[in-house]
Design a protein around this motif. Structure first.
Motif, PDB file in Angstrom:
ATOM      1  N   ASP A   1       0.873  -1.302   0.079  1.00  0.00           N
ATOM      2  CA  ASP A   1       0.160   0.102  -0.026  1.00  0.00           C
ATOM      3  C   ASP A   1       0.827   1.131  -0.058  1.00  0.00           C
ATOM      4  O   ASP A   1       1.844   1.429   0.629  1.00  0.00           O
ATOM      5  N   TYR A   2       0.432   2.178  -0.814  1.00  0.00           N
ATOM      6  CA  TYR A   2       1.228   3.359  -0.853  1.00  0.00           C
ATOM      7  C   TYR A   2       0.550   4.544   0.277  1.00  0.00           C
ATOM      8  O   TYR A   2      -0.926   4.250   0.465  1.00  0.00           O
TER       9      TYR A   2
ATOM     10  N   CYS B   1      -1.143   8.178   0.904  1.00  0.00           N
ATOM     11  CA  CYS B   1      -1.936   9.148   0.012  1.00  0.00           C
ATOM     12  C   CYS B   1      -1.276  10.205  -0.566  1.00  0.00           C
ATOM     13  O   CYS B   1      -0.118  10.582  -0.160  1.00  0.00           O
ATOM     14  N   VAL B   2      -1.368  10.194  -1.752  1.00  0.00           N
ATOM     15  CA  VAL B   2      -0.530  11.198  -2.769  1.00  0.00           C
ATOM     16  C   VAL B   2      -1.557  12.350  -2.983  1.00  0.00           C
ATOM     17  O   VAL B   2      -2.517  12.131  -3.485  1.00  0.00           O
ATOM     18  N   GLU B   3      -0.749  13.710  -3.062  1.00  0.00           N
ATOM     19  CA  GLU B   3      -1.417  14.692  -3.628  1.00  0.00           C
ATOM     20  C   GLU B   3      -0.598  15.302  -4.666  1.00  0.00           C
ATOM     21  O   GLU B   3       0.488  15.601  -4.464  1.00  0.00           O
ATOM     22  N   VAL B   4      -1.451  15.642  -5.969  1.00  0.00           N
ATOM     23  CA  VAL B   4      -0.675  15.957  -7.120  1.00  0.00           C
ATOM     24  C   VAL B   4      -1.398  17.406  -7.652  1.00  0.00           C
ATOM     25  O   VAL B   4      -2.769  17.347  -7.495  1.00  0.00           O
ATOM     26  N   GLU B   5      -0.594  18.382  -7.850  1.00  0.00           N
ATOM     27  CA  GLU B   5      -1.101  19.635  -8.424  1.00  0.00           C
ATOM     28  C   GLU B   5      -0.237  19.977  -9.393  1.00  0.00           C
ATOM     29  O   GLU B   5       1.010  19.816  -9.437  1.00  0.00           O
TER      30      GLU B   5
ATOM     31  N   ILE C   1       6.647  10.610  -9.994  1.00  0.00           N
ATOM     32  CA  ILE C   1       5.232  10.980 -10.303  1.00  0.00           C
ATOM     33  C   ILE C   1       5.038  12.417 -10.514  1.00  0.00           C
ATOM     34  O   ILE C   1       4.410  12.900 -11.504  1.00  0.00           O
TER      35      ILE C   1
ATOM     36  N   TRP D   1       8.963   2.599  -9.150  1.00  0.00           N
ATOM     37  CA  TRP D   1       8.582   1.837  -8.015  1.00  0.00           C
ATOM     38  C   TRP D   1       9.437   1.101  -7.393  1.00  0.00           C
ATOM     39  O   TRP D   1      10.211   0.521  -7.657  1.00  0.00           O
TER      40      TRP D   1
ATOM     41  N   PRO E   1       0.618   1.901 -12.539  1.00  0.00           N
ATOM     42  CA  PRO E   1      -0.879   1.683 -12.514  1.00  0.00           C
ATOM     43  C   PRO E   1      -1.618   2.523 -13.340  1.00  0.00           C
ATOM     44  O   PRO E   1      -1.176   3.536 -13.649  1.00  0.00           O
TER      45      PRO E   1
ATOM     46  N   TRP F   1      -5.800  13.207 -14.977  1.00  0.00           N
ATOM     47  CA  TRP F   1      -4.901  14.156 -14.582  1.00  0.00           C
ATOM     48  C   TRP F   1      -5.782  15.529 -14.606  1.00  0.00           C
ATOM     49  O   TRP F   1      -6.635  15.850 -15.338  1.00  0.00           O
ATOM     50  N   PRO F   2      -5.304  16.278 -13.727  1.00  0.00           N
ATOM     51  CA  PRO F   2      -6.064  17.602 -13.936  1.00  0.00           C
ATOM     52  C   PRO F   2      -5.740  18.501 -15.004  1.00  0.00           C
ATOM     53  O   PRO F   2      -4.437  18.302 -15.532  1.00  0.00           O
TER      54      PRO F   2
END
Lengths: 248, 263
Positions: A31-32, A34-38, A154, A202, A237, A242-243
């Motif tokens: 398990d990873y 939590c990732v926040e991407v902006e 990432i 990874w 994965p 994506w935003p």
């Protein structure tokens, strides 16, 4: 990354935990956090992204500039990576302390992007042997909380995605210089491709007889990290959408 | 393999969602607390230019005529009688030390001890003169700010959920499986290296996540708050507790229960 001394009993506890697939914070071995991407966070770059993975904070900026293709690859543009381990990320990065780690990460990035299927460098070429796009990718480590390679990959992927078509010579922008560079549909091709094919890293650490991915600092001190480079077809994965970059 | 990605979201401050009427008087170093000279100065304040000025960042507390500023984040200051949990980082390298201690304590070991004396430069001397102190065995260490650990009569707690905690005044919190027999406590010098059962591990991991959530939300840590937080977290999976929205939900529920219990 600080190496933490652990007592024998703590090490035994962690190793047994990995064998039972229950880590100290309740995650399974795969398990990873939590990732926040902006994306689109830095205004004077062609593309940028910020990724937060637990306590790790990475900022990547991509600048597209005109250059001359390399002699051995006249039909391709290329990427240049610079990794800066900021002194605020960890105490040992003060002064020149972060240079070794920065070089190691940059070399890893060069290796994975040296692959023909990672990124279509031909689309960066404007006119063979004369002009091409050079993408300068700057990685800044703001905070170090473990699992740097994954987070950086990432962030680089997100930043390359965000490198918008306008920066690569869509009609009527001031980045286009010289004859006939204003109309190149290839800029858009790059954006589309980088979404799908840029590889992700990874990291897996061997702990005792088991292995675990995505470790915080404590466990990386205990095991040895192996960076696995996935095949381009299986690049990471399945990605969420994506935003969408806002073009101004 | 579960990988969750999300966009960053601005979180609204917790006091808004609680609807608290009484706002805390927050100050930063250099702020004037009051120009009334009738008050006595407490910790975190000093007198300058006829007014009381704060020297640390925190909230102002007033007890009758005494004003002090309780700092939000402090380095640990030892007091005689405090319980601390610490890690051995360095040791004296002398012949007697080698003969006597090497067998028992190594670099990297965790111990629990009591503060015996405080030197003028802030250094503390510790003692482990009772069997309840000593080397710590298997378990999990959580580091929080020392200002969040509430001072209580006892810092060793056996929680009903199946694990025990030691709340060190220095901010180091040790969560470990409750020993089977009452006589071999967390102390002693021989560590038990047998595998801990999965059920115990789950309790310990859950407690660890609860303590981290409480610390992130700046709640005071003591046995009741940790227990209430544990109970509030039971409906969720252990690894979900650290997700921001679930963490807020659990801590809100804990806060509610604590307020009901007091009032």
């Amino acid at each position: 990354m600080a190496s933490v001394a652990l007592s024998e009993a703590e090490k035994v506890y962690i190793v047994h935990g990995v064998q039972e697939d229950l880590r100290v914070d309740g995650r399974g071995c795969d398990d990873y956090r939590c990732v926040e991407v902006e994306t689109d966070v830095v205004s004077n770059t062609s593309g940028s992204a910020r990724v937060k993975l637990g306590h790790t904070d990475i900022l990547v900026g991509v600048k597209a500039e005109m250059g001359t293709p390399k002699l051995e690859k006249p039909n391709e543009g290329y990427l240049e990576f610079f990794v800066d381990c900021s002194a605020s990320a960890a105490p040992e990065f003060e002064g020149r302390g972060g240079d070794d780690l920065g070089t190691e990460i940059a070399n890893t990035l060069y290796r994975i992007f040296n692959n023909k299927s990672s990124i279509d460098l031909k689309s960066l070429c404007i006119s063979p042997r004369e002009h091409c796009w050079v993408l300068y990718v700057d990685v800044l480590l703001l905070e170090c909380g473990g699992n740097l390679f994954d987070a950086i990959s990432i962030a680089v992927k997100a930043a390359l995605f965000n490198t918008s078509a306008s920066a690569l010579g869509a009609p009527g922008t001031e980045t286009s210089r010289g004859a006939d560079h204003s109309r190149t549909p290839r800029g858009r091709t790059l954006a589309a491709r980088s979404r799908a094919e840029t590889p992700l890293l990874w990291t897996s650490a061997c702990v005792g007889t088991g292995s675990r991915t995505e470790s915080e600092d404590l466990a990386e001190a205990r095991g040895k990290a192996l960076a696995l480079l996935p095949e381009p077809e299986l690049a990471g994965p399945p990605l969420p959408s994506w935003p969408h970059p806002t073009l101004e | 393999m579960a990988l969750e990605m999300r966009l960053p979201v601005a979180r609204k401050p917790l006091s808004e969602s609680l609807g608290r009427e009484s706002k805390k008087h927050l100050v930063v170093p250099g702020d004037t607390i009051t120009t009334d000279t009738g008050f006595m100065r407490g910790h975190g304040t000093y007198m300058g230019e006829e007014k009381l000025i704060a020297s640390v960042a925190g909230s102002v507390e007033r007890v009758n005529k005494l004003i002090c500023v309780k700092a939000l984040k402090t380095r640990y200051n030892g007091e005689v009688g405090d319980i601390v949990v610490g890690r051995i980082t360095e040791r004296r390298r002398s012949a007697e030390d080698e003969l006597a201690m090497r067998g028992f304590l190594q670099e990297g070991d965790l111990i629990s001890a009591e503060v015996q004396a405080v030197f003028s430069d802030g250094a503390v001397s510790l003692h482990t003169r009772s069997l309840k102190y000593g080397k710590l065995g298997q378990g999990v260490l959580v580091q929080v700010s020392p200002s969040l650990v509430k001072r209580q009569k006892t810092h060793f707690h056996d929680l009903p959920c199946g694990a025990s905690v030691i709340l060190g005044n220095n901010g180091f919190i040790w969560v470990y499986p409750t020993p089977e027999h009452k006589d071999d406590d967390a102390g002693g010098f021989i560590a038990n290296l047998e595998p801990v059962s999965l059920a115990d591990r789950e309790v310990i991991s859950r407690l660890r996540n609860c303590i981290v959530s409480l610390a992130t939300q700046r709640m005071m840590l003591y046995d009741t708050s940790i227990l209430y937080c544990y109970e509030a977290s039971l409906p969720h999976q252990i690894k979900d507790i650290l997700k921001p929205e679930i963490m807020e939900e659990i801590v809100m529920e804990t806060r509610q229960r604590l307020l009901e219990q007091e009032g």
